[in-house]
Write an enzyme that holds these catalytic residues in place. Structure first.
Site, short mmCIF file in Angstrom:
data_model
loop_
_atom_site.label_atom_id
_atom_site.label_comp_id
_atom_site.label_asym_id
_atom_site.label_seq_id
_atom_site.Cartn_x
_atom_site.Cartn_y
_atom_site.Cartn_z
N THR A 199 -36.80 -21.66 64.39
CA THR A 199 -36.77 -21.00 65.69
C THR A 199 -36.60 -21.99 66.83
O THR A 199 -37.04 -23.15 66.73
CB THR A 199 -38.07 -20.21 65.92
OG1 THR A 199 -38.12 -19.74 67.27
CG2 THR A 199 -39.30 -21.09 65.69
N TYR A 215 -46.71 -19.80 67.06
CA TYR A 215 -45.51 -19.43 66.30
C TYR A 215 -44.58 -20.63 66.16
O TYR A 215 -44.17 -20.99 65.05
CB TYR A 215 -44.79 -18.28 67.00
CG TYR A 215 -43.41 -18.01 66.45
CD1 TYR A 215 -43.22 -17.69 65.10
CD2 TYR A 215 -42.28 -18.08 67.26
CE1 TYR A 215 -41.96 -17.45 64.59
CE2 TYR A 215 -41.02 -17.83 66.76
CZ TYR A 215 -40.86 -17.52 65.43
OH TYR A 215 -39.60 -17.29 64.92
#
Length: 330
Positions: free
Chosen positions: A118, A142
């Site tokens: 990501t 995250y």
């Protein structure tokens, strides 16, 4: 040779399965616990193994039974605010379970790994567009959980001799242009998904978190990449590795940003429907703007996006919502 796609019943993973089948790959195996995926999203003829990626016995059995040489790992938790509220849950799902999966894969003889990472690993980037060699400073659990997995994969590859491609996604959106798959999770938090649901009356309103960012209209700026283009990047990564290519870490984005408010206006225009937009304070863990520098993936994999158009992406999302409504009525 066969490919194991973890999370292959989910949004991005199901599009990877379609990309592999469209390219003529005869054996694709899906491993998914169906916590956020759907068995009906797995195409007919594709083997679905229902289970946890951290179940090493199941992973080993699946790899050996189907003579799997490549792993495409999509299974993960992905909601930034949830990661702030539940960091241990995210480190378990995205880091600890990835470690178990990679260990079982290495022991069973998998030679190639493609990892779904990501842009959150960059945090608040000092340079935009963001190049791959920018210092990595994730600002939420995250992003940190994904970065830890990147490090593990690189270290394990150096020790055990497998090759890998790590793909850092920017904001994934849209649906398969043939209507075979799309974002199907009812409570998904992706902006375009939420906005299309609001346009179709499935949500009472849409909340915009932060209008005081240092961007042209004060809302967050993001690089929206169409999901089939992203899946094609993974397929090209697989071809690269199987042909003897070196390990790579690459951005997946178009290199152009749109603000939250701009996206909402596109959804309203294309749907022909107005809906309530509530302006809210910032959420923890959201960077102001993040846009990809995407030259390297084009150079190394020969990736050529075919769906780089925000209107088309939103139209696909709207069409998929209509298809889902029809499916749910049956």
């Amino acid at each position: 040779m066969a490919v194991l796609v973890t999370g292959g019943a989910g949004y991005i993973g199901s599009h990877m399965v379609l990309a592999l089948l469209d390219a003529g790959h005869e054996e694709v195996i899906v491993l998914d616990d169906l916590s956020t995926g759907f068995d009906w999203a797995v195409p007919e003829g594709v083997k679905l193994v229902v289970g946890d990626v951290a179940d090493q016995a199941l992973v080993t059995q699946t790899i050996l039974q189907h003579r799997i040489d490549a792993l495409a790992h999509f299974a993960a938790k992905i909601v930034v605010p949830d990661s702030v509220a539940d960091p241990l849950g995210y480190y378990l799902s995205n880091t600890v379970k990835t470690r178990s999966l990679v260990e079982a894969s290495v022991r069973a003889g998998v030679r190639h790994v493609i990892f779904s990472s990501t842009a959150a690993v960059y945090g608040e980037p000092e340079v935009v567009p963001v190049p791959e060699d920018l210092p990595l400073k994730p600002i939420n659990p995250y992003g940190r959980s994904k970065l830890m997995s990147e490090w593990m994969i690189a270290d394990a590859a150096a020790a055990h001799g497998f090759s890998y491609v790590i793909l850092r996604y920017f904001n994934v959106a849209g649906a398969d242009s043939e209507g075979r798959s799309g974002q199907s999770t009812p409570n998904a938090t992706h902006l375009i998904k939420v906005a299309t649901q609001a346009a179709r009356g499935q949500r009472a309103r849409l909340d915009v978190f932060g209008t005081d960012y240092p961007t042209p209209d004060g809302s967050c700026l993001r690089d929206y990449i169409q999901v089939s283009d992203l899946a094609e990047a993974h397929r090209l990564a697989l071809d690269h590795l199987r042909s003897g290519g070196d390990s790579l870490t690459l951005n997946c984005g178009y290199g152009r940003g749109y603000s939250v408010l701009e996206v909402i206006e596109v959804v309203k225009r294309l749907s022909g429907r107005d809906f309530e937009v509530r302006l809210c304070p910032r959420r923890a863990g959201d960077p102001a703007r993040i846009v990809a520098e995407g030259a390297l993936i084009r150079e190394r994999l020969g990736w050529q996006p075919r769906h780089d158009d925000l209107d088309a992406i939103v139209a696909q999302a709207l069409a998929w919502e209509e298809r889902l409504e029809t499916r749910n009525r049956i």
